[in-house]
Design a protein around this motif. Structure first.
Motif, short mmCIF file in Angstrom:
data_model
loop_
_atom_site.label_atom_id
_atom_site.label_comp_id
_atom_site.label_asym_id
_atom_site.label_seq_id
_atom_site.Cartn_x
_atom_site.Cartn_y
_atom_site.Cartn_z
N THR A 65 0.81 -1.23 0.00
CA THR A 65 0.00 0.00 0.00
C THR A 65 0.84 1.27 0.00
O THR A 65 0.28 2.36 -0.02
CB THR A 65 -0.94 0.04 1.22
OG1 THR A 65 -0.15 0.15 2.41
CG2 THR A 65 -1.83 -1.18 1.28
N ILE A 66 2.17 1.13 0.03
CA ILE A 66 3.03 2.31 0.08
C ILE A 66 3.96 2.36 -1.13
O ILE A 66 4.28 1.33 -1.72
CB ILE A 66 3.83 2.40 1.40
CG1 ILE A 66 4.71 1.17 1.60
CG2 ILE A 66 2.89 2.62 2.59
CD1 ILE A 66 5.65 1.26 2.78
N ASP A 67 4.38 3.57 -1.46
CA ASP A 67 5.24 3.79 -2.62
C ASP A 67 6.67 4.12 -2.24
O ASP A 67 7.54 4.20 -3.11
CB ASP A 67 4.66 4.94 -3.46
CG ASP A 67 3.26 4.60 -3.92
OD1 ASP A 67 3.12 3.71 -4.78
OD2 ASP A 67 2.30 5.22 -3.42
N GLY A 68 6.94 4.35 -0.96
CA GLY A 68 8.27 4.63 -0.47
C GLY A 68 8.33 4.39 1.02
O GLY A 68 7.32 4.53 1.71
N LEU A 69 9.50 4.03 1.52
CA LEU A 69 9.69 3.72 2.94
C LEU A 69 11.00 4.34 3.40
O LEU A 69 12.06 4.00 2.88
CB LEU A 69 9.72 2.20 3.15
CG LEU A 69 9.99 1.70 4.56
CD1 LEU A 69 8.79 1.98 5.46
CD2 LEU A 69 10.29 0.21 4.54
N PHE A 70 10.91 5.25 4.38
CA PHE A 70 12.09 5.98 4.83
C PHE A 70 12.14 6.01 6.36
O PHE A 70 11.15 6.33 7.01
CB PHE A 70 12.09 7.40 4.24
CG PHE A 70 12.16 7.34 2.74
CD1 PHE A 70 13.37 7.25 2.09
CD2 PHE A 70 10.99 7.30 1.99
CE1 PHE A 70 13.43 7.13 0.71
CE2 PHE A 70 11.04 7.18 0.61
CZ PHE A 70 12.26 7.10 -0.04
N VAL A 71 13.30 5.67 6.90
CA VAL A 71 13.48 5.57 8.35
C VAL A 71 14.16 6.84 8.85
O VAL A 71 15.21 7.25 8.34
CB VAL A 71 14.31 4.32 8.73
CG1 VAL A 71 14.37 4.16 10.24
CG2 VAL A 71 13.74 3.07 8.07
N ILE A 72 13.54 7.45 9.86
CA ILE A 72 14.02 8.68 10.47
C ILE A 72 14.90 8.34 11.67
O ILE A 72 14.60 7.42 12.43
CB ILE A 72 12.82 9.56 10.91
CG1 ILE A 72 11.89 9.86 9.71
CG2 ILE A 72 13.29 10.82 11.62
CD1 ILE A 72 12.51 10.65 8.59
N GLY A 73 15.95 9.12 11.87
CA GLY A 73 16.87 8.88 12.97
C GLY A 73 16.40 9.45 14.30
O GLY A 73 15.23 9.77 14.48
N GLY A 74 17.33 9.56 15.21
CA GLY A 74 17.05 10.06 16.55
C GLY A 74 17.67 9.15 17.59
O GLY A 74 18.04 8.01 17.30
N SER A 75 17.74 9.63 18.82
CA SER A 75 18.41 8.88 19.88
C SER A 75 17.73 7.56 20.21
O SER A 75 18.37 6.63 20.70
CB SER A 75 18.52 9.73 21.14
OG SER A 75 17.22 10.06 21.62
N GLY A 76 16.44 7.43 19.93
CA GLY A 76 15.73 6.18 20.21
C GLY A 76 15.63 5.24 19.02
O GLY A 76 15.06 4.15 19.11
N CYS A 77 16.18 5.66 17.92
CA CYS A 77 16.04 4.90 16.67
C CYS A 77 16.58 3.47 16.76
O CYS A 77 15.86 2.52 16.44
CB CYS A 77 16.75 5.68 15.56
SG CYS A 77 16.70 4.93 13.96
N LEU A 78 17.81 3.32 17.17
CA LEU A 78 18.40 1.98 17.19
C LEU A 78 17.73 1.08 18.23
O LEU A 78 17.44 -0.09 17.95
CB LEU A 78 19.90 2.06 17.44
CG LEU A 78 20.71 2.77 16.35
CD1 LEU A 78 22.18 2.85 16.74
CD2 LEU A 78 20.53 2.11 15.01
N GLU A 79 17.46 1.63 19.40
CA GLU A 79 16.83 0.85 20.47
C GLU A 79 15.43 0.36 20.07
O GLU A 79 15.05 -0.76 20.37
CB GLU A 79 16.74 1.70 21.73
CG GLU A 79 16.05 1.00 22.89
CD GLU A 79 15.92 1.91 24.10
OE1 GLU A 79 15.08 1.58 24.96
OE2 GLU A 79 16.62 2.94 24.19
N ASN A 80 14.68 1.20 19.38
CA ASN A 80 13.29 0.89 19.05
C ASN A 80 13.10 0.21 17.70
O ASN A 80 12.10 -0.50 17.50
CB ASN A 80 12.44 2.17 19.08
CG ASN A 80 12.19 2.66 20.48
OD1 ASN A 80 11.35 2.14 21.18
ND2 ASN A 80 12.96 3.66 20.91
N LEU A 81 14.00 0.45 16.76
CA LEU A 81 13.75 -0.02 15.39
C LEU A 81 14.78 -1.00 14.83
O LEU A 81 14.54 -1.59 13.78
CB LEU A 81 13.67 1.19 14.44
CG LEU A 81 12.57 2.20 14.75
CD1 LEU A 81 12.69 3.41 13.83
CD2 LEU A 81 11.20 1.56 14.64
#
Length: 182
Positions: A65-81
């Motif tokens: 259902t999506i045409d693009g997928l982009f992951v946003i950074g931040g201090s919780g990014c690695l721990e959560n994603l």
């Protein structure tokens, strides 16, 4: 029909400039932005009191259902994603050859999912670990603010958010909208 772009953020600790600037630019160009996170509800940013509503939790996202997928950074990014479930989602989306990518620390997640292997990429490296992670996964480390390789877009930090969004749009404009029935 407008193309739908998924911006994936950490439920706790997303980078608000990378998310906000990217979302604003995509929406101003007529794209529909879906905010996706590892948990439903309200996500909180890494700095200040910025919050945003999560449209879809990761485990409910339907990549067709999506045409693009982009992951946003931040201090919780690695721990959560940086999880097995996220890696599997990224690998499945990579196979569609639709535009995808990551900004800031998030390219490390793409590296761990093995979707950057053999490609040119960049990311945040103030801790000097990115070069080692990229080398371990066979990724060509490029020290530029934003790098496009095929349908993959990577960028370094909040100051690169506008360039990141502009390159996402450039990738999307070179692909027809693709939809699959369930």
């Amino acid at each position: 029909m407008a193309k739908t772009i998924a911006l994936v953020i950490a439920h706790a600790g997303f980078q608000p400039i990378e998310y906000g600037v990217t979302k604003k630019i995509l929406e101003s160009e007529g794209y529909s932005v879906l905010t996706v996170s590892n948990k439903p509800g309200i996500a909180t940013s890494a700095i200040s009191a910025v919050t945003t509503k999560v449209d879809v939790p990761l485990d409910k996202l339907k990549i067709e259902t999506i045409d693009g997928l982009f992951v946003i950074g931040g201090s919780g990014c690695l721990e959560n994603l940086d999880t097995a479930a996220m890696h599997e989602l990224l690998r499945r989306f990579f196979e569609t050859e639709k535009p995808m990518g990551a900004i800031c620390v998030a390219p490390r997640i793409l590296a761990n999912a093995d979707v950057l292997t053999g490609l040119r990429a960049t990311g945040w490296d103030d801790d000097h670990q990115l070069v080692h992670i990229f080398k371990e996964h066979g990724i060509n480390d490029v020290r530029e603010t934003c790098v496009v390789d095929g349908h993959m877009v990577t960028a370094t930090d909040p100051q690169a958010a506008q360039e990141f969004a502009e390159n996402i749009i450039a990738c999307l404009k070179h692909r027809p909208t693709m939809r699959f029935s369930n």
